[in-house]
Design a protein around this motif. Structure first.
Motif, mmCIF file in Angstrom:
data_model
loop_
_atom_site.group_PDB
_atom_site.id
_atom_site.type_symbol
_atom_site.label_atom_id
_atom_site.label_comp_id
_atom_site.label_asym_id
_atom_site.label_seq_id
_atom_site.Cartn_x
_atom_site.Cartn_y
_atom_site.Cartn_z
ATOM 1 N N ARG A 268 44.831 29.975 26.496
ATOM 2 C CA ARG A 268 45.374 31.316 26.251
ATOM 3 C C ARG A 268 44.979 31.800 24.855
ATOM 4 O O ARG A 268 44.729 32.991 24.642
ATOM 5 C CB ARG A 268 46.892 31.305 26.399
ATOM 6 C CG ARG A 268 47.510 32.696 26.344
ATOM 7 C CD ARG A 268 48.919 32.697 26.865
ATOM 8 N NE ARG A 268 49.473 34.052 26.860
ATOM 9 C CZ ARG A 268 50.668 34.374 27.336
ATOM 10 N NH1 ARG A 268 51.446 33.427 27.864
ATOM 11 N NH2 ARG A 268 51.096 35.617 27.302
ATOM 12 N N ARG A 276 39.940 35.594 32.124
ATOM 13 C CA ARG A 276 40.425 34.904 33.326
ATOM 14 C C ARG A 276 40.134 33.406 33.298
ATOM 15 O O ARG A 276 39.106 32.970 32.775
ATOM 16 C CB ARG A 276 39.804 35.520 34.578
ATOM 17 C CG ARG A 276 40.399 36.881 34.918
ATOM 18 C CD ARG A 276 39.917 37.405 36.237
ATOM 19 N NE ARG A 276 40.699 38.565 36.651
ATOM 20 C CZ ARG A 276 40.493 39.245 37.768
ATOM 21 N NH1 ARG A 276 39.521 38.870 38.596
ATOM 22 N NH2 ARG A 276 41.250 40.284 38.081
ATOM 23 N N LEU A 290 51.424 26.294 38.642
ATOM 24 C CA LEU A 290 52.021 27.581 38.273
ATOM 25 C C LEU A 290 52.983 27.431 37.099
ATOM 26 O O LEU A 290 53.096 28.333 36.252
ATOM 27 C CB LEU A 290 52.734 28.190 39.479
ATOM 28 C CG LEU A 290 51.811 28.583 40.640
ATOM 29 C CD1 LEU A 290 52.630 29.023 41.847
ATOM 30 C CD2 LEU A 290 50.846 29.690 40.222
ATOM 31 N N PHE A 293 51.008 27.413 33.882
ATOM 32 C CA PHE A 293 50.502 28.737 33.515
ATOM 33 C C PHE A 293 51.604 29.803 33.567
ATOM 34 O O PHE A 293 51.309 30.983 33.758
ATOM 35 C CB PHE A 293 49.334 29.128 34.429
ATOM 36 C CG PHE A 293 48.062 28.397 34.115
ATOM 37 C CD1 PHE A 293 47.178 28.887 33.170
ATOM 38 C CD2 PHE A 293 47.754 27.190 34.745
ATOM 39 C CE1 PHE A 293 46.005 28.207 32.874
ATOM 40 C CE2 PHE A 293 46.587 26.505 34.454
ATOM 41 C CZ PHE A 293 45.702 27.009 33.517
ATOM 42 N N TRP A 296 51.435 33.721 32.360
ATOM 43 C CA TRP A 296 50.153 34.356 32.634
ATOM 44 C C TRP A 296 50.308 35.322 33.807
ATOM 45 O O TRP A 296 51.249 35.213 34.604
ATOM 46 C CB TRP A 296 49.104 33.313 33.004
ATOM 47 C CG TRP A 296 48.704 32.361 31.926
ATOM 48 C CD1 TRP A 296 49.492 31.431 31.323
ATOM 49 C CD2 TRP A 296 47.407 32.218 31.353
ATOM 50 N NE1 TRP A 296 48.770 30.712 30.400
ATOM 51 C CE2 TRP A 296 47.479 31.176 30.399
ATOM 52 C CE3 TRP A 296 46.183 32.860 31.555
ATOM 53 C CZ2 TRP A 296 46.374 30.770 29.645
ATOM 54 C CZ3 TRP A 296 45.081 32.444 30.809
ATOM 55 C CH2 TRP A 296 45.178 31.426 29.865
ATOM 56 N N ASP A 297 49.383 36.257 33.929
ATOM 57 C CA ASP A 297 49.320 37.092 35.125
ATOM 58 C C ASP A 297 48.626 36.290 36.219
ATOM 59 O O ASP A 297 47.514 35.787 36.015
ATOM 60 C CB ASP A 297 48.546 38.377 34.854
ATOM 61 C CG ASP A 297 49.280 39.306 33.887
ATOM 62 O OD1 ASP A 297 50.518 39.202 33.802
ATOM 63 O OD2 ASP A 297 48.607 40.106 33.207
ATOM 64 N N VAL A 298 49.289 36.154 37.363
ATOM 65 C CA VAL A 298 48.752 35.349 38.460
ATOM 66 C C VAL A 298 47.975 36.249 39.417
ATOM 67 O O VAL A 298 48.538 37.170 40.008
ATOM 68 C CB VAL A 298 49.881 34.616 39.210
ATOM 69 C CG1 VAL A 298 49.306 33.771 40.349
ATOM 70 C CG2 VAL A 298 50.685 33.738 38.251
ATOM 71 N N ASP A 301 47.467 32.354 43.608
ATOM 72 C CA ASP A 301 48.484 31.326 43.326
ATOM 73 C C ASP A 301 48.254 30.014 44.067
ATOM 74 O O ASP A 301 49.164 29.199 44.196
ATOM 75 C CB ASP A 301 49.878 31.852 43.654
ATOM 76 C CG ASP A 301 50.064 32.150 45.143
ATOM 77 O OD1 ASP A 301 49.106 31.971 45.928
ATOM 78 O OD2 ASP A 301 51.176 32.562 45.519
ATOM 79 N N TYR A 321 43.176 28.775 41.998
ATOM 80 C CA TYR A 321 44.111 29.560 41.196
ATOM 81 C C TYR A 321 43.305 30.447 40.252
ATOM 82 O O TYR A 321 42.324 29.997 39.647
ATOM 83 C CB TYR A 321 45.011 28.659 40.360
ATOM 84 C CG TYR A 321 45.794 27.625 41.148
ATOM 85 C CD1 TYR A 321 47.089 27.886 41.584
ATOM 86 C CD2 TYR A 321 45.217 26.395 41.473
ATOM 87 C CE1 TYR A 321 47.808 26.937 42.310
ATOM 88 C CE2 TYR A 321 45.919 25.450 42.199
ATOM 89 C CZ TYR A 321 47.212 25.720 42.617
ATOM 90 O OH TYR A 321 47.903 24.783 43.347
ATOM 91 N N PHE A 323 44.087 32.989 36.966
ATOM 92 C CA PHE A 323 45.068 33.491 36.017
ATOM 93 C C PHE A 323 44.371 34.418 35.035
ATOM 94 O O PHE A 323 43.221 34.190 34.645
ATOM 95 C CB PHE A 323 45.728 32.341 35.247
ATOM 96 C CG PHE A 323 46.418 31.336 36.128
ATOM 97 C CD1 PHE A 323 47.671 31.599 36.665
ATOM 98 C CD2 PHE A 323 45.794 30.135 36.438
ATOM 99 C CE1 PHE A 323 48.299 30.667 37.490
ATOM 100 C CE2 PHE A 323 46.412 29.204 37.259
ATOM 101 C CZ PHE A 323 47.671 29.463 37.781
ATOM 102 N N SER A 324 45.097 35.471 34.628
ATOM 103 C CA SER A 324 44.584 36.418 33.658
ATOM 104 C C SER A 324 45.451 36.354 32.407
ATOM 105 O O SER A 324 46.688 36.276 32.498
ATOM 106 C CB SER A 324 44.589 37.838 34.248
ATOM 107 O OG SER A 324 44.123 38.785 33.311
ATOM 108 N N ASN A 325 44.820 36.386 31.247
ATOM 109 C CA ASN A 325 45.537 36.311 29.992
ATOM 110 C C ASN A 325 46.208 37.664 29.710
ATOM 111 O O ASN A 325 45.518 38.668 29.506
ATOM 112 C CB ASN A 325 44.574 35.967 28.850
ATOM 113 C CG ASN A 325 45.291 35.594 27.571
ATOM 114 O OD1 ASN A 325 46.499 35.442 27.557
ATOM 115 N ND2 ASN A 325 44.537 35.472 26.497
#
Length: 328
Positions: A268, A276, A290, A293, A296-298, A301, A321, A323-325
């Motif tokens: 992060r 991402r 999950l 993380f 984070w924006d999922v 999932d 998976y 994930f977006s910061n």
């Protein structure tokens, strides 16, 4: 599951009989009274995970065969009842490590493992791979490529739009060709410099050396770095647009949950806002991933996903998976 015997690099396991399992078209497929699976060691290490129905289905999909446990020393290749997949044999790790999954969370273990690979490479004349033995967790890049294009390439395109050279971190490069495949798919130029600055990172120096050999002249970086404590002067805050991981998070979980938590915090830090993380994991449960993380924006999932072209994440033989910061 019950381990019947270990034959070379294969672990022969017997799993309980199921009266039927879903097959193609919603039909049921009967199973015989004894089922035998040829299971790669990295799956067999985690016996508790294998007892879940989802793991049963995934392992059986890739490595199943029907037959009697007492006569299947050398089973015939056949179509698998689960998902009607053909039995796929991959390079399997030695069963001698089965009892100690925590080894996979140890830097010393990986340093020793990859040092042997580099030593072997020095005596080889293999031009393409430099003699380094390659190993891929779960699947090859051909299965990942549609999802990389869908979820990673847009983050790289945003960097280009902003006038920057996109930067991508391959987490735990090991002796995989993942970095090479990402380069050929995303970064290889017709002429001139690469279109993406790819960093192959591993905390085992021997793994980074092996990665450089496998790179075979590709314009990538090969950097020693601990994902739980990346050097700030080298891995600057907000300097990466994307991270790709296949199997590394699973290995980090072997060292205890604090280790993947620390890695997620570092990712992060080094990712820009909106950057991402692309994670292929098959040992850690969805709840565990999950939780690591959290915050984070999922985007994905770990649930099964099929894109508009019909590419399905079940072909990864693991969970995907994204994930977006987030900002802030």
């Amino acid at each position: 599951w019950q381990t019947l015997r270990i034959v070379g690099r294969m672990t022969i396991m017997e799993f309980p009989c199921e009266p039927s399992l879903p097959a193609g078209g919603g039909r049921s497929q009967p199973w015989c009274s004894q089922q035998v699976a040829v299971v790669p060691a990295q799956f067999a290490f985690f016996a508790p995970a294998l007892t879940s129905r989802s793991w049963f289905a995934q392992v059986a999909t890739t490595f199943c065969l029907a037959g009697c446990a007492h006569t299947a020393a050398r089973p015939a290749r056949r179509r698998c009842p689960v998902g009607s997949r053909k039995l796929q044999l991959v390079r399997l790790w030695s069963g001698s490590d089965r009892a100690e999954p925590e080894r996979f969370g140890s830097r010393d273990y990986w340093e020793n493992y990859y040092s042997k690979e580099v030593d072997n490479a020095e005596s080889s004349t293999d031009a393409e791979g430099g003699g380094v033995t390659e190993f891929e967790w779960f699947c090859g890049y051909d299965m990942m490529q549609p999802f990389v294009q869908e979820f990673v390439e847009p983050a790289l395109a945003e960097a280009r739009t902003a006038g920057r050279l996109p930067r991508l971190l391959v987490a735990g490069c090991g002796n995989s060709r993942l970095g090479c495949e990402l380069y050929d798919d995303l970064a290889a130029p017709v002429i001139g410099p690469p279109k993406v600055d790819i960093w192959n990172v591993d905390y085992a120096a021997a793994a980074v050396e092996a990665s450089a050999v496998l790179g075979n002249g590709r314009q990538m970086r090969h950097v020693v770095g601990d994902l739980t404590a990346l050097e700030p002067d080298v891995f600057e805050a907000g300097s990466f647009d994307a991270v790709v991981d296949k199997g590394t998070l699973d290995a980090l979980f072997c060292a205890g949950v604090r280790v993947p938590l620390a890695a997620a915090a570092e990712l992060r830090r080094v990712l820009r806002v909106g950057g991402r993380v692309f994670v292929v994991a098959g040992v850690a449960t969805a709840d565990e991933v999950l939780a690591v993380f959290r915050g984070w924006d999922v985007v994905l999932d770990g649930s099964p996903y099929i894109n508009d072209d019909g590419d399905a994440t079940i072909n990864l033989h693991a969970q995907l998976y994204i994930f977006s910061n987030p900002a802030g």
